[in-house]
Design a protein around this motif. Structure first.
Motif, short mmCIF file in Angstrom:
data_model
loop_
_atom_site.label_atom_id
_atom_site.label_comp_id
_atom_site.label_asym_id
_atom_site.label_seq_id
_atom_site.Cartn_x
_atom_site.Cartn_y
_atom_site.Cartn_z
N SER A 84 0.85 -0.94 -0.24
CA SER A 84 0.09 -0.01 0.15
C SER A 84 0.92 1.24 -0.03
CB SER A 84 -0.79 -0.29 0.87
OG SER A 84 -1.98 1.05 1.36
N PHE A 85 0.47 2.39 -0.30
CA PHE A 85 0.62 3.75 -0.63
C PHE A 85 1.16 3.86 1.76
CE2 PHE A 85 0.24 8.74 -0.80
CZ PHE A 85 1.48 8.87 -1.62
N CYS A 86 2.39 4.54 1.36
CA CYS A 86 2.41 4.86 2.76
C CYS A 86 3.22 5.97 2.44
CB CYS A 86 2.96 4.06 3.73
SG CYS A 86 2.64 2.30 3.83
N GLY A 87 2.93 7.13 1.75
CA GLY A 87 4.23 8.20 1.24
C GLY A 87 3.34 9.87 2.01
N GLU A 89 2.40 14.05 0.73
CA GLU A 89 1.94 14.50 0.42
C GLU A 89 3.04 14.72 -1.10
OE1 GLU A 89 -0.50 18.38 -1.35
OE2 GLU A 89 -0.15 18.22 0.70
N LEU A 90 4.35 14.77 -1.04
CA LEU A 90 5.17 14.55 -2.03
C LEU A 90 5.22 13.37 -2.93
CD1 LEU A 90 7.11 16.50 -3.84
CD2 LEU A 90 8.94 16.05 -1.89
N ASP A 91 5.06 12.47 -2.07
CA ASP A 91 5.37 10.94 -2.59
C ASP A 91 4.28 10.81 -3.14
OD1 ASP A 91 7.34 10.96 -1.14
OD2 ASP A 91 6.61 9.60 0.44
N HIS A 92 3.14 11.78 -2.68
CA HIS A 92 2.02 11.41 -3.97
C HIS A 92 1.80 12.05 -5.13
CE1 HIS A 92 -2.51 11.59 -4.08
NE2 HIS A 92 -2.45 10.63 -4.97
N THR A 112 1.84 -4.31 3.97
CA THR A 112 1.61 -4.15 4.95
C THR A 112 1.27 -5.31 5.73
OG1 THR A 112 -0.28 -5.11 3.62
CG2 THR A 112 -0.44 -2.70 3.70
N ASP A 113 0.87 -5.31 6.57
CA ASP A 113 -0.07 -6.53 7.95
C ASP A 113 -0.09 -8.08 6.98
OD1 ASP A 113 2.15 -5.42 9.48
OD2 ASP A 113 0.71 -4.30 10.36
#
Length: 302
Positions: A84-87, A89-92, A112-113
């Motif tokens: 999953s995306f965990c970044g 705003e800049l990463d987005h 993820t888990d």
């Protein structure tokens, strides 16, 4: 055109399976689902007398449990993880830019888990272990789950996301081997009752790598795994639609599954590949359920 692709195309044309653009990932029509539902009722009628505890797990398993299971040692080629995306705003912004430019936007995804469930019984063992010791006569469980295995194929019977129904027995060696033999007998009768031609043969799991060949040979030499084979896309190369597995005390030792007397529990399971069984029925009796033999329809729908 080979027989697998031909059968798959006919299933698409009839609307029984729905093409998603990914091999082994299909939608199913209401008619296809109705066949699976009817066959599960046949499973219930056959196994219900045993009084198994019914448990239904989601198609994802706790990653820590998955890691402890040892699945990656034996079948890394089949496993699927949930990222999953965990970044920030800049990463987005960078992710969207990658998508716009056709670059790999998944490189910033993190695990993820959750891991996709590889076999319906895998979440069961830690669940039962948490309860403490099993009673002296062990336990019997009825489970069903969507499972994932990364093996894309044009063979409609080799899907990447599919459902497994299982009965799992925990107890002494005699308890679980008697259970397995009983279900081997039942399985043949069930399939013959719906007009399918079957045979049972010794088998092995698809262990990975050079060391896996030794594990596969040991599994076959000890008769730990049998499969019920049915023609689906080929009469010569039949498809495994049920499996009958004796794990000895491997899961009992790994998860601390003990009987009240302190003995490590042995385990065995019988698994039904629900999509494969439905496909076997369509391959044998035709794609129009209304034209199936009356005895088959009576067995499935009453």
């Amino acid at each position: 055109m080979d027989m697998q692709t031909s059968f798959l195309d006919r299933l698409f044309e009839k609307g029984l399976l729905i093409d998603t653009g990914v091999d082994g990932l299909y939608g199913r029509s209401g008619q296809f689902e109705d066949v699976i539902t009817a066959f599960e009722r046949l499973i219930d009628r056959t196994g219900g007398i045993d009084g198994a505890e019914a448990i239904r797990f989601p198609p994802g398993i706790n990653r820590a449990h998955f890691e402890k299971s040892g699945y990656m040692k034996s079948f890394p080629q089949l496993a699927g993880t949930v990222h999953s995306f965990c970044g920030c705003e800049l990463d987005h912004i960078n992710l969207l830019k990658c998508m716009d430019e056709g670059d790999d936007w998944t490189k910033e995804q993190k695990a993820t888990d959750i891991v996709l469930t590889p076999a319906a019984c895998y979440p069961l063992y830690p669940t039962i272990a948490k309860r403490g010791n099993l009673p002296k006569d062990g336990g019997l469980y009825d489970i069903q789950s969507y499972c994932f295995r990364h093996e894309p194929s044009k063979d409609p019977a080799r899907q990447q996301l599919f459902r497994m129904r299982e009965y799992v027995r925990m107890g002494t060696e005699k308890d679980v081997t008697d259970f397995r033999q009983a279900w081997m007998d039942r399985g043949v009768k069930m399939m013959e009752a719906v007009g399918l031609d079957v045979e049972i043969d010794v088998a092995n799991d698809p262990f990975f790598g050079r060391a896996g060949k030794m594990l596969a040979n040991n599994q076959r030499d000890q008769n730990l795994k049998f499969e019920l084979l049915i023609p689906v896309t080929s009469a010569a190369n039949k498809t495994a639609c049920m499996s009958f597995n004796y794990h000895q005390d491997a899961f009992g030792t790994k998860w601390g599954l003990n009987l009240d007397n302190g003995q490590v529990a042995h385990t065995a399971c019988v698994g039904f590949g629900l999509e494969r069984i439905a496909l076997a029925l369509f391959a044998k009796h035709g794609l129009d359920v209304q034209e199936w033999p009356a005895t088959v329809r009576e067995t499935l729908w009453g």
